[in-house]
Design an enzyme around this catalytic site. Sequence first.
Site, PDB file in Angstrom:
ATOM      1  N   SER A  40     -18.243   7.025   5.273  1.00 46.64           N
ATOM      2  CA  SER A  40     -17.276   6.667   4.237  1.00 46.64           C
ATOM      3  C   SER A  40     -18.037   5.961   3.124  1.00 46.64           C
ATOM      4  O   SER A  40     -18.932   5.146   3.407  1.00 46.64           O
ATOM      5  CB  SER A  40     -16.220   5.750   4.873  1.00 46.64           C
ATOM      6  OG  SER A  40     -15.393   5.186   3.898  1.00 46.64           O
ATOM      7  N   ASN A  41     -17.718   6.298   1.879  1.00 51.54           N
ATOM      8  CA  ASN A  41     -18.346   5.674   0.704  1.00 51.54           C
ATOM      9  C   ASN A  41     -19.862   5.876   0.683  1.00 51.54           C
ATOM     10  O   ASN A  41     -20.601   4.993   0.239  1.00 51.54           O
ATOM     11  CB  ASN A  41     -18.004   4.174   0.652  1.00 51.54           C
ATOM     12  CG  ASN A  41     -16.515   3.928   0.669  1.00 51.54           C
ATOM     13  OD1 ASN A  41     -15.782   4.469  -0.153  1.00 51.54           O
ATOM     14  ND2 ASN A  41     -16.028   3.122   1.610  1.00 51.54           N
ATOM     15  N   TRP A  56      -9.494   8.361  -0.476  1.00 53.59           N
ATOM     16  CA  TRP A  56      -8.693   7.183  -0.120  1.00 53.59           C
ATOM     17  C   TRP A  56      -8.044   6.584  -1.361  1.00 53.59           C
ATOM     18  O   TRP A  56      -8.518   6.784  -2.471  1.00 53.59           O
ATOM     19  CB  TRP A  56      -9.465   6.151   0.693  1.00 53.59           C
ATOM     20  CG  TRP A  56     -10.713   5.482   0.165  1.00 53.59           C
ATOM     21  CD1 TRP A  56     -12.004   5.816   0.480  1.00 53.59           C
ATOM     22  CD2 TRP A  56     -10.816   4.315  -0.685  1.00 53.59           C
ATOM     23  NE1 TRP A  56     -12.892   4.953  -0.125  1.00 53.59           N
ATOM     24  CE2 TRP A  56     -12.199   4.019  -0.840  1.00 53.59           C
ATOM     25  CE3 TRP A  56      -9.896   3.487  -1.319  1.00 53.59           C
ATOM     26  CZ2 TRP A  56     -12.680   2.942  -1.606  1.00 53.59           C
ATOM     27  CZ3 TRP A  56     -10.355   2.416  -2.092  1.00 53.59           C
ATOM     28  CH2 TRP A  56     -11.734   2.160  -2.228  1.00 53.59           C
ATOM     29  N   SER A  81       1.127   5.357   2.057  1.00 53.32           N
ATOM     30  CA  SER A  81       2.520   4.907   2.005  1.00 53.32           C
ATOM     31  C   SER A  81       3.076   4.671   3.405  1.00 53.32           C
ATOM     32  O   SER A  81       2.822   5.434   4.326  1.00 53.32           O
ATOM     33  CB  SER A  81       3.375   5.957   1.285  1.00 53.32           C
ATOM     34  OG  SER A  81       4.723   5.545   1.301  1.00 53.32           O
ATOM     35  N   GLY A 112      -4.006  -1.990  -8.382  1.00 54.51           N
ATOM     36  CA  GLY A 112      -2.827  -1.372  -7.782  1.00 54.51           C
ATOM     37  C   GLY A 112      -2.525   0.015  -8.318  1.00 54.51           C
ATOM     38  O   GLY A 112      -3.383   0.702  -8.873  1.00 54.51           O
ATOM     39  N   LEU A 164      -8.083  -1.162  -5.641  1.00 57.27           N
ATOM     40  CA  LEU A 164      -7.307  -2.038  -4.752  1.00 57.27           C
ATOM     41  C   LEU A 164      -6.871  -3.329  -5.447  1.00 57.27           C
ATOM     42  O   LEU A 164      -5.909  -3.974  -5.029  1.00 57.27           O
ATOM     43  CB  LEU A 164      -8.091  -2.328  -3.464  1.00 57.27           C
ATOM     44  CG  LEU A 164      -8.212  -1.108  -2.521  1.00 57.27           C
ATOM     45  CD1 LEU A 164      -9.122  -1.400  -1.339  1.00 57.27           C
ATOM     46  CD2 LEU A 164      -6.849  -0.631  -2.028  1.00 57.27           C
ATOM     47  N   ASN A 184       2.881   4.021 -13.914  1.00 53.55           N
ATOM     48  CA  ASN A 184       3.404   2.973 -14.793  1.00 53.55           C
ATOM     49  C   ASN A 184       2.420   1.835 -15.069  1.00 53.55           C
ATOM     50  O   ASN A 184       2.808   0.788 -15.577  1.00 53.55           O
ATOM     51  CB  ASN A 184       4.735   2.412 -14.258  1.00 53.55           C
ATOM     52  CG  ASN A 184       5.749   3.522 -14.061  1.00 53.55           C
ATOM     53  OD1 ASN A 184       5.845   4.415 -14.896  1.00 53.55           O
ATOM     54  ND2 ASN A 184       6.465   3.495 -12.954  1.00 53.55           N
ATOM     55  N   TYR A 212      -8.680  -3.321   9.397  1.00 52.86           N
ATOM     56  CA  TYR A 212      -7.350  -3.341   8.784  1.00 52.86           C
ATOM     57  C   TYR A 212      -6.455  -4.355   9.502  1.00 52.86           C
ATOM     58  O   TYR A 212      -6.137  -4.192  10.686  1.00 52.86           O
ATOM     59  CB  TYR A 212      -6.718  -1.943   8.805  1.00 52.86           C
ATOM     60  CG  TYR A 212      -7.444  -0.930   7.934  1.00 52.86           C
ATOM     61  CD1 TYR A 212      -8.298  -1.330   6.904  1.00 52.86           C
ATOM     62  CD2 TYR A 212      -7.273   0.439   8.127  1.00 52.86           C
ATOM     63  CE1 TYR A 212      -8.964  -0.408   6.109  1.00 52.86           C
ATOM     64  CE2 TYR A 212      -7.940   1.370   7.328  1.00 52.86           C
ATOM     65  CZ  TYR A 212      -8.786   0.928   6.328  1.00 52.86           C
ATOM     66  OH  TYR A 212      -9.444   1.849   5.546  1.00 52.86           O
TER      67      TYR A 212
HETATM   68  N1  LIG Z   1     -12.826   4.093   3.350  1.00 50.73           N
HETATM   69  C1  LIG Z   1     -12.455   3.082   2.592  1.00 50.73           C
HETATM   70  O1  LIG Z   1     -13.278   2.300   2.095  1.00 50.73           O
HETATM   71  C2  LIG Z   1     -10.995   2.861   2.339  1.00 50.73           C
HETATM   72  C3  LIG Z   1     -10.556   1.869   1.442  1.00 50.73           C
HETATM   73  C4  LIG Z   1      -9.179   1.722   1.247  1.00 50.73           C
HETATM   74  C5  LIG Z   1      -8.265   2.526   1.936  1.00 50.73           C
HETATM   75  N2  LIG Z   1      -8.732   3.460   2.829  1.00 50.73           N
HETATM   76  C6  LIG Z   1      -7.793   4.340   3.570  1.00 50.73           C
HETATM   77  O2  LIG Z   1      -6.988   4.999   2.630  1.00 50.73           O
HETATM   78  C7  LIG Z   1      -5.618   4.839   2.991  1.00 50.73           C
HETATM   79  C8  LIG Z   1      -4.750   4.925   1.775  1.00 50.73           C
HETATM   80  O3  LIG Z   1      -5.010   3.807   0.912  1.00 50.73           O
HETATM   81  P1  LIG Z   1      -3.829   3.202   0.034  1.00 50.73           P
HETATM   82  O4  LIG Z   1      -2.782   2.661   0.882  1.00 50.73           O
HETATM   83  O5  LIG Z   1      -4.445   2.306  -0.971  1.00 50.73           O
HETATM   84  O6  LIG Z   1      -3.308   4.567  -0.655  1.00 50.73           O
HETATM   85  P2  LIG Z   1      -2.205   5.010  -1.664  1.00 50.73           P
HETATM   86  O7  LIG Z   1      -1.498   6.136  -1.016  1.00 50.73           O
HETATM   87  O8  LIG Z   1      -2.898   5.256  -2.964  1.00 50.73           O
HETATM   88  O9  LIG Z   1      -1.227   3.769  -1.892  1.00 50.73           O
HETATM   89  C9  LIG Z   1      -0.163   3.479  -1.055  1.00 50.73           C
HETATM   90  C10 LIG Z   1       0.465   2.188  -1.500  1.00 50.73           C
HETATM   91  O10 LIG Z   1       1.063   2.369  -2.798  1.00 50.73           O
HETATM   92  C11 LIG Z   1       2.449   2.018  -2.699  1.00 50.73           C
HETATM   93  N3  LIG Z   1       3.296   2.802  -3.597  1.00 50.73           N
HETATM   94  C12 LIG Z   1       4.278   2.287  -4.379  1.00 50.73           C
HETATM   95  N4  LIG Z   1       4.868   3.247  -5.088  1.00 50.73           N
HETATM   96  C13 LIG Z   1       4.259   4.390  -4.764  1.00 50.73           C
HETATM   97  C14 LIG Z   1       4.429   5.710  -5.183  1.00 50.73           C
HETATM   98  N5  LIG Z   1       5.365   6.058  -6.072  1.00 50.73           N
HETATM   99  N6  LIG Z   1       3.642   6.649  -4.658  1.00 50.73           N
HETATM  100  C15 LIG Z   1       2.698   6.337  -3.748  1.00 50.73           C
HETATM  101  N7  LIG Z   1       2.473   5.071  -3.307  1.00 50.73           N
HETATM  102  C16 LIG Z   1       3.251   4.105  -3.821  1.00 50.73           C
HETATM  103  C17 LIG Z   1       2.812   2.285  -1.255  1.00 50.73           C
HETATM  104  O11 LIG Z   1       3.989   1.544  -0.947  1.00 50.73           O
HETATM  105  P3  LIG Z   1       5.035   2.099   0.128  1.00 50.73           P
HETATM  106  O12 LIG Z   1       4.424   1.844   1.455  1.00 50.73           O
HETATM  107  O13 LIG Z   1       6.250   1.304  -0.148  1.00 50.73           O
HETATM  108  O14 LIG Z   1       5.231   3.574  -0.150  1.00 50.73           O
HETATM  109  C18 LIG Z   1       1.581   1.746  -0.561  1.00 50.73           C
HETATM  110  O15 LIG Z   1       1.603   0.331  -0.521  1.00 50.73           O
HETATM  111  C19 LIG Z   1      -5.585   3.513   3.738  1.00 50.73           C
HETATM  112  O16 LIG Z   1      -4.472   3.392   4.580  1.00 50.73           O
HETATM  113  C20 LIG Z   1      -6.865   3.593   4.522  1.00 50.73           C
HETATM  114  O17 LIG Z   1      -6.659   4.373   5.690  1.00 50.73           O
HETATM  115  C21 LIG Z   1     -10.069   3.647   3.022  1.00 50.73           C
END
Ligand SMILES: NC(=O)c1ccc[n+]([C@@H]2O[C@H](COP(=O)([O-])OP(=O)(O)OC[C@H]3O[C@@H](n4cnc5c(N)ncnc54)[C@H](OP(=O)(O)O)[C@@H]3O)[C@@H](O)[C@H]2O)c1
Length: 305
Positions: A147-148, A214, A271, A224, A221, A228, A52
């Site tokens: 993972s995965n 995740w 987030s 997004g 990814l 909406n 990351y």
């Molecule tokens: N094992 C794997 O292969 C793998 C792959 C990808 C991720 N991960 C893990 O999973 C975690 C979460 O992934 P993610 O960040 O994609 O998860 P997420 O919780 O689905 O998405 C968060 C992102 O969405 C944005 N967002 C905008 N509006 C939102 C709303 N209304 N509600 C929620 N989020 C909103 C957030 O922005 P704001 O920050 O402004 O809220 C943030 O950038 C990662 O940090 C990582 O630790 C693991």
Amino acid sequence: MRYQAVGCADIQASSLALGCMRMSSLSSQAAGQVLQQCQELGINFFDHADIYGQGQAERVFGQAIKDLGIDRQSIYLQSKCGIRQGYFDFSKQHIVQSVEGILDRLQTDYLDFLLLHRPDALVEPEEVAEAFDQLARQGKVRYFGVSNHNPAQISLLQTYVDQPLVANQLQFGPAHTPMLDAGLNVNMLNDAASMRDGGTIEFCRQANITIQPWSPFQVDLEQGLFLNHPNFAGLSQQLAKMAEERSVSVEAVVIAWLMRHPAKMQPILGSMNPERLAKMADGLAIELTRPEWYEIYRSAGHVLP
Ligand SMILES: NC(=O)c1ccc[n+]([C@@H]2O[C@H](COP(=O)([O-])OP(=O)(O)OC[C@H]3O[C@@H](n4cnc5c(N)ncnc54)[C@H](OP(=O)(O)O)[C@@H]3O)[C@@H](O)[C@H]2O)c1
């Protein structure tokens, strides 16, 4: 906050974990605000990966924890390794070296959980076992997971690895449900019946492996957020309706949907917005009915047989 074990790791881990993938772009002050909010909400479990921000997320986090004076023993740190530029690497040397780098960047001398990030086709499970033995013996990692991974891949590893694999991190959320679709369409000829994951939910429940969803708010990814998103208008409307009925946020309803599944999943929230994290935590107080849970599933475009 709610607390739960992670697989057979009999600890008090928060049922909502903070994923730190998006922390790499934050200043240590902004990261500190996110971590302070986690403290207030009772989130004590943090997910990382060596890749990351090419290690920057772990660096920012490690410094912020130090600046805030948060007691290392009061939190659980998880990180992942095994993804390299253009290939996957579960060799003993890479696993052991990766952990050294992770500990250094997080400014700690042990990880609570180490996960193998994505399956390596060239995996030699004997080598993984040697790496895990060494890391456990040295006190550098307490628990291990993946993972995965699909059930067969987990079984192959577990045949050689002495330590129980306690977690499997997979993409899962209302807009990404292949793990559910096949199980709901067994023996049908529609596309949803295609088994893409080998029955991972059922296998992990049986083997006492905690599924960590995740990106719970993403389509994926690339595309997004599903909120909406034009392909998920029905889902957004349904979530908004239920949120209004209960006077909570849409984010809370999404968390309630994830937690309603009896597999005792531990969602990884991405987030970096303290207010949004609080809205998500509200979801722990909501118990969706069975019809409501299915209604959300169907509103994402799924048709039941
Ligand atoms: N094992 C794997 O292969 C793998 C792959 C990808 C991720 N991960 C893990 O999973 C975690 C979460 O992934 P993610 O960040 O994609 O998860 P997420 O919780 O689905 O998405 C968060 C992102 O969405 C944005 N967002 C905008 N509006 C939102 C709303 N209304 N509600 C929620 N989020 C909103 C957030 O922005 P704001 O920050 O402004 O809220 C943030 O950038 C990662 O940090 C990582 O630790 C693991």
